[in-house]
Scaffold this motif. Structure first.
Motif, PDB file in Angstrom:
ATOM      1  N   GLN A  41      13.498  -3.411  -2.314  1.00 31.71           N
ATOM      2  CA  GLN A  41      12.192  -2.867  -1.942  1.00 31.71           C
ATOM      3  C   GLN A  41      11.148  -3.972  -1.800  1.00 31.71           C
ATOM      4  OE1 GLN A  41      12.100   0.121  -5.235  1.00 31.71           O
ATOM      5  NE2 GLN A  41      11.199   1.444  -3.668  1.00 31.71           N
ATOM      6  N   PHE A  42      11.187  -4.928  -2.701  1.00 33.03           N
ATOM      7  CA  PHE A  42      10.198  -5.998  -2.659  1.00 33.03           C
ATOM      8  C   PHE A  42      10.367  -6.877  -1.422  1.00 33.03           C
ATOM      9  CE2 PHE A  42       8.950 -10.398  -3.975  1.00 33.03           C
ATOM     10  CZ  PHE A  42       7.571 -10.185  -3.903  1.00 33.03           C
ATOM     11  N   VAL A  43      11.572  -7.370  -1.188  1.00 36.84           N
ATOM     12  CA  VAL A  43      11.771  -8.314  -0.083  1.00 36.84           C
ATOM     13  C   VAL A  43      11.615  -7.648   1.270  1.00 36.84           C
ATOM     14  CG1 VAL A  43      13.277  -9.778  -1.490  1.00 36.84           C
ATOM     15  CG2 VAL A  43      14.289  -8.047   0.007  1.00 36.84           C
ATOM     16  N   ALA A  44      11.681  -6.311   1.329  1.00 38.41           N
ATOM     17  CA  ALA A  44      11.524  -5.613   2.607  1.00 38.41           C
ATOM     18  C   ALA A  44      10.141  -5.857   3.212  1.00 38.41           C
ATOM     19  CB  ALA A  44      11.755  -4.114   2.428  1.00 38.41           C
TER      20      ALA A  44
ATOM     21  N   VAL B  20       0.507  -8.200  -6.333  1.00 38.80           N
ATOM     22  CA  VAL B  20       1.458  -7.531  -7.233  1.00 38.80           C
ATOM     23  C   VAL B  20       0.929  -7.519  -8.670  1.00 38.80           C
ATOM     24  CG1 VAL B  20       3.405  -8.106  -5.748  1.00 38.80           C
ATOM     25  CG2 VAL B  20       2.833  -9.628  -7.639  1.00 38.80           C
ATOM     26  N   SER B  21       0.017  -8.430  -9.001  1.00 40.17           N
ATOM     27  CA  SER B  21      -0.587  -8.437 -10.330  1.00 40.17           C
ATOM     28  C   SER B  21      -1.654  -7.347 -10.452  1.00 40.17           C
ATOM     29  CB  SER B  21      -1.217  -9.808 -10.629  1.00 40.17           C
ATOM     30  OG  SER B  21      -0.245 -10.822 -10.614  1.00 40.17           O
ATOM     31  N   ARG B  22      -2.511  -7.210  -9.428  1.00 45.12           N
ATOM     32  CA  ARG B  22      -3.607  -6.236  -9.476  1.00 45.12           C
ATOM     33  C   ARG B  22      -3.140  -4.818  -9.244  1.00 45.12           C
ATOM     34  NH1 ARG B  22      -8.621  -7.413  -5.745  1.00 45.12           N
ATOM     35  NH2 ARG B  22      -9.020  -5.285  -6.488  1.00 45.12           N
ATOM     36  N   PHE B  23      -2.073  -4.667  -8.454  1.00 46.87           N
ATOM     37  CA  PHE B  23      -1.589  -3.331  -8.097  1.00 46.87           C
ATOM     38  C   PHE B  23      -0.109  -3.221  -8.457  1.00 46.87           C
ATOM     39  CE2 PHE B  23      -4.895  -4.722  -5.144  1.00 46.87           C
ATOM     40  CZ  PHE B  23      -5.860  -3.729  -5.318  1.00 46.87           C
ATOM     41  N   PRO B  24       0.201  -3.075  -9.754  1.00 41.78           N
ATOM     42  CA  PRO B  24       1.592  -3.076 -10.192  1.00 41.78           C
ATOM     43  C   PRO B  24       2.367  -1.867  -9.663  1.00 41.78           C
ATOM     44  CG  PRO B  24       0.132  -2.473 -11.994  1.00 41.78           C
ATOM     45  CD  PRO B  24      -0.745  -2.924 -10.880  1.00 41.78           C
ATOM     46  N   ALA B  25       3.656  -2.092  -9.451  1.00 39.69           N
ATOM     47  CA  ALA B  25       4.554  -1.018  -9.005  1.00 39.69           C
ATOM     48  C   ALA B  25       5.729  -0.966  -9.972  1.00 39.69           C
ATOM     49  CB  ALA B  25       5.035  -1.283  -7.585  1.00 39.69           C
ATOM     50  N   SER B  26       5.731   0.025 -10.802  1.00 41.50           N
ATOM     51  CA  SER B  26       6.791   0.123 -11.811  1.00 41.50           C
ATOM     52  C   SER B  26       8.085   0.595 -11.171  1.00 41.50           C
ATOM     53  CB  SER B  26       6.376   1.099 -12.913  1.00 41.50           C
ATOM     54  OG  SER B  26       6.129   2.380 -12.366  1.00 41.50           O
ATOM     55  N   GLY B  27       9.176   0.022 -11.632  1.00 39.71           N
ATOM     56  CA  GLY B  27      10.495   0.465 -11.192  1.00 39.71           C
ATOM     57  C   GLY B  27      10.919  -0.027  -9.830  1.00 39.71           C
TER      58      GLY B  27
ATOM     59  N   ALA C 193       0.837  -1.203   0.000  1.00 42.38           N
ATOM     60  CA  ALA C 193       0.000   0.000   0.000  1.00 42.38           C
ATOM     61  C   ALA C 193       0.869   1.249   0.000  1.00 42.38           C
ATOM     62  CB  ALA C 193      -0.933   0.002   1.213  1.00 42.38           C
ATOM     63  N   ASP C 194       1.960   1.221   0.767  1.00 37.25           N
ATOM     64  CA  ASP C 194       2.884   2.358   0.800  1.00 37.25           C
ATOM     65  C   ASP C 194       3.593   2.540  -0.542  1.00 37.25           C
ATOM     66  OD1 ASP C 194       2.305   3.006   3.432  1.00 37.25           O
ATOM     67  OD2 ASP C 194       3.913   1.750   4.240  1.00 37.25           O
ATOM     68  N   ILE C 195       4.013   1.428  -1.150  1.00 36.60           N
ATOM     69  CA  ILE C 195       4.765   1.504  -2.406  1.00 36.60           C
ATOM     70  C   ILE C 195       3.881   1.989  -3.561  1.00 36.60           C
ATOM     71  CG2 ILE C 195       5.834   0.067  -4.196  1.00 36.60           C
ATOM     72  CD1 ILE C 195       7.189  -1.508  -1.993  1.00 36.60           C
ATOM     73  N   THR C 196       2.670   1.427  -3.656  1.00 36.68           N
ATOM     74  CA  THR C 196       1.811   1.733  -4.800  1.00 36.68           C
ATOM     75  C   THR C 196       0.891   2.920  -4.571  1.00 36.68           C
ATOM     76  OG1 THR C 196       0.063   0.223  -4.057  1.00 36.68           O
ATOM     77  CG2 THR C 196       1.813  -0.701  -5.459  1.00 36.68           C
ATOM     78  N   GLY C 197       0.555   3.197  -3.311  1.00 37.32           N
ATOM     79  CA  GLY C 197      -0.420   4.234  -3.026  1.00 37.32           C
ATOM     80  C   GLY C 197      -1.820   3.872  -3.474  1.00 37.32           C
ATOM     81  N   ALA C 198      -2.068   2.583  -3.766  1.00 32.06           N
ATOM     82  CA  ALA C 198      -3.364   2.137  -4.278  1.00 32.06           C
ATOM     83  C   ALA C 198      -4.468   2.459  -3.272  1.00 32.06           C
ATOM     84  CB  ALA C 198      -3.328   0.645  -4.570  1.00 32.06           C
ATOM     85  N   ALA C 199      -5.520   3.104  -3.744  1.00 32.13           N
ATOM     86  CA  ALA C 199      -6.599   3.546  -2.866  1.00 32.13           C
ATOM     87  C   ALA C 199      -7.274   2.373  -2.167  1.00 32.13           C
ATOM     88  CB  ALA C 199      -7.619   4.348  -3.663  1.00 32.13           C
ATOM     89  N   GLU C 200      -7.479   1.262  -2.894  1.00 31.07           N
ATOM     90  CA  GLU C 200      -8.146   0.101  -2.300  1.00 31.07           C
ATOM     91  C   GLU C 200      -7.318  -0.482  -1.156  1.00 31.07           C
ATOM     92  OE1 GLU C 200      -9.891  -4.306  -3.572  1.00 31.07           O
ATOM     93  OE2 GLU C 200      -9.316  -2.862  -5.119  1.00 31.07           O
ATOM     94  N   LEU C 201      -6.020  -0.540  -1.343  1.00 34.69           N
ATOM     95  CA  LEU C 201      -5.140  -1.072  -0.289  1.00 34.69           C
ATOM     96  C   LEU C 201      -5.062  -0.099   0.887  1.00 34.69           C
ATOM     97  CD1 LEU C 201      -2.176  -2.589  -2.358  1.00 34.69           C
ATOM     98  CD2 LEU C 201      -4.286  -3.693  -1.565  1.00 34.69           C
TER      99      LEU C 201
END
Length: 612
Positions: A389-392, A377-384, A344-352
């Protein structure tokens, strides 16, 4: 005030006059302090120290217990389902003893609750079972603590370490319950409660170090070495062996499908070699499996993130490749609160972000249940995003425990498992259980599996002449195969009765030939079967229990031990309800009295559960 009687030759008349004057002038808090002071004199005398050493103690502070004497007794009380709390409690005891703290270890299953009012310092380590429940072996302690019978505890200092799994809504709830209740009873916290997820080691170590430092005498005159504490508790100091952190690579001897053609499930019988490992176990113990994630899942996650398997990542100061980290180090299936918040922090996705609201607990739990990490990660992609960052947001991949289905007396240097391979569909994609699918794939001639033994003291066999009632469904039959192998090898005289349930007789009667042979030889006295999908209405083990209620109750009255192994969500509660009905009907009791009857069996260790 009650008049104190002269104790005769224990004291001179002048000494008694002084003691009596002091005693009648003390407040309750002062009396507690002075009792600790004289206990310290006695302890120092026993250990050969001079009484003058105790006389140097500072007087009690006006704030009460904050300046308690170094001779206060510490009790480390634990409740464990899988052995983690017990292992941490033993570590705590050893570290406390090494610092000169007078300490004892106690299992909630054996703890005499009437002694709680006399405790001075109490450190509690407890896991949580299912959705906020106490560990099965600690139910009696929790019932007492949360009842009106629990005493006020103004003299007690305490701290709680809670173990849990954040994928459950009531995370660490058992520890929270103890913490709240001790506070309600007037006890004083030595330290704030610490809640630990499945990767509990670092947080638990820090808590242990902190509470030991707070309790340790500033300049201990004497101490008890950890080895001495172990000996005093009737156990040998642990020697170097294979364990959770250093598993043994067990060679696969056999890995076959037990279920027959047409079965709606796949259950496997797996035999592993323990030769040259030094590992030993008792029937009722569990085997810890250190699994690896499905290579296909690892590839799918990497593809969705557009990351290379060769990308370097640092895990606890060690550098490895991302592919290896996702294969054997991190949990990449279950969606944890940690990862949900992280993404949620990485993507800023409103639903999350919305799921983080305190009033969205049910929606959040449902989302976690219906989504895996790959789905998120499929529904809420994070480019770059990069590998670090992922394993954190990931938590460590944890071992899984399986009931052992063999006895060393029958299969020396071997350990057998009965494993149901978990496979299902989610969002139109095939999914699989992490450990069960890993085990199912280990069929090559040179395959090895990392393992360790996890003792389960609360599910061992009684004496050879004691009758046993065994109730299990599906793979819950595994420990009973071990029980029967052990009793046959020992020539045990105690009767045995198995209630076993599965879906279909023709395809799912696990170990059918073995049970029939055991019946023929008299090792197994009785066998009752329930195959739920062979006829209508569906019949389960609890239904078979009710049909045999008169004899079941007779066995219990004759001293039989009762074992239940299987699903904790449905099977175990349904069996308990059936047993309550049986005791009420055939013991001519009301339901409350029948419940008390079963509770007494649990307190006496005659009603034993291994549920998951």
């Amino acid at each position: 005030m009650t008049k104190l009687e002269f104790p005769g030759s224990a004291l001179t008349t002048d000494q008694w006059t002084q003691v009596n004057q002091l005693a009648t002038s003390l407040s309750n808090e002062q009396a507690i302090w002075i009792s600790g002071y004289f206990a310290g004199l006695s302890h120092r005398a026993r250990t050969g120290a001079a009484a003058a050493d105790v006389a140097e103690l500072a007087p009690p502070s006006q704030s009460g217990l904050a300046a308690a004497p170094a001779t206060r007794l510490l009790t480390v009380l634990f409740a464990s389902e899988t052995g983690n709390s017990k292992a941490l409690a033993k570590t705590l005891v050893d570290k406390a003893a090494a610092k000169g703290i007078e300490v004892r270890l106690a299992d909630m299953a054996d703890y005499k609750t009437r002694g709680l009012k006399d405790e001075q310092d109490l450190l509690v380590i407890t896991s949580t079972h299912a959705e906020g429940d106490a560990p099965q072996t600690a139910v009696g302690f929790f019932e007492f603590l949360e009842s009106r019978k629990a005493p006020k505890l103004p003299q007690l200092r305490y701290a709680v370490l809670a173990l849990g799994d954040s994928t459950y809504e009531k995370y660490c709830e058992a520890g929270k319950r103890v913490d709240r209740r001790l506070e309600e009873l007037g006890a004083q916290r030595l330290a704030d409660r610490v809640d630990c997820d499945v990767d509990y080691e670092d947080a638990a170590d820090a808590w242990i170090a902190s509470v030991v430092a707070n309790l340790a005498p500033s300049a201990p005159k004497s101490g008890v070495a950890p080895a001495s504490v172990a000996a005093a508790q009737g156990r040998a100091p642990a020697s170097a062996t294979f364990d959770k952190k250093h598993p043994f690579q067990a060679a696969v001897i056999d890995n076959i499908v037990l279920t027959g053609r047409g079965s709606s499930k796949e259950t496997r019988h797996i035999e592993l070699s323990l030769a040259d490992s030094g590992l030993i176990y008792q029937p009722g113990d569990a085997l810890g499996i250190v699994p690896r994630n499905d290579p296909a899942l690892v590839d799918a996650v990497l593809e969705k993130l557009s990351l290379s398997a060769d990308a370097p990542v640092t895990v606890k100061q060690n550098t490895t490749s991302l592919g290896e980290a996702l294969s054997g180090t991190f949990e990449i299936t279950a969606l944890t609160p940690r990862f949900l918040d992280h993404w949620a922090d990485i993507t800023g996705a409103a639903e999350l972000q919305a799921l983080r609201s305190p009033d969205q607990k049910e929606a959040r739990a449902a989302f976690q249940h219906n989504h895996h990490i790959l789905d998120v990660v499929s529904r809420f992609p994070a480019s770059g995003i990069d590998a670090a960052q992922f394993v954190a947001g990931l938590r460590p991949l944890q071992p899984r425990l399986y009931s052992i289905a063999s006895s060393l007396a029958a299969a020396p240097d071997e350990v057998h498992l009965t494993v149901s391979t978990v496979r299902y569909m989610l969002h139109d994609l095939p999914r699989a259980g992490v450990a069960s699918s890993y085990l199912a794939a280990q069929t090559e001639a040179d395959a090895t599996i990392p393992v360790y033994i996890q003792s389960n003291d609360h599910f061992h066999l009684p004496d050879d002449d004691v009758p046993i009632l065994m109730i299990g469904a599906g793979t819950g039959v595994a420990p009973y195969r071990a029980f029967m192998q052990e009793r046959e090898a020992r020539g045990a005289s105690g009767r045995s009765w198995l209630f076993f349930g599965e879906r279909n007789f023709r395809s799912d009667f696990l170990y059918q030939v073995e049970w029939q042979e055991l019946l023929k030889n008299g090792v197994l006295s009785r066998l009752d079967l329930a195959f739920s999908r062979d006829a209508a209405p569906k019949t389960y083990v609890q239904d078979r229990l009710r049909r045999q209620g008169r004899d079941v109750y007779a066995w219990l009255e004759e001293g039989a031990y009762l074992y239940v192994c299987g699903d904790s969500a449905h099977m175990a509660p349904d069996v308990h309800a059936a047993l309550t009905d049986i005791v009420a009907e055939h013991g001519s009791l009301d339901r409350d009295e029948a419940g008390a009857y079963l509770s007494a069996l649990q307190r006496d260790r005659r009603y034993r559960l291994d549920v998951y």
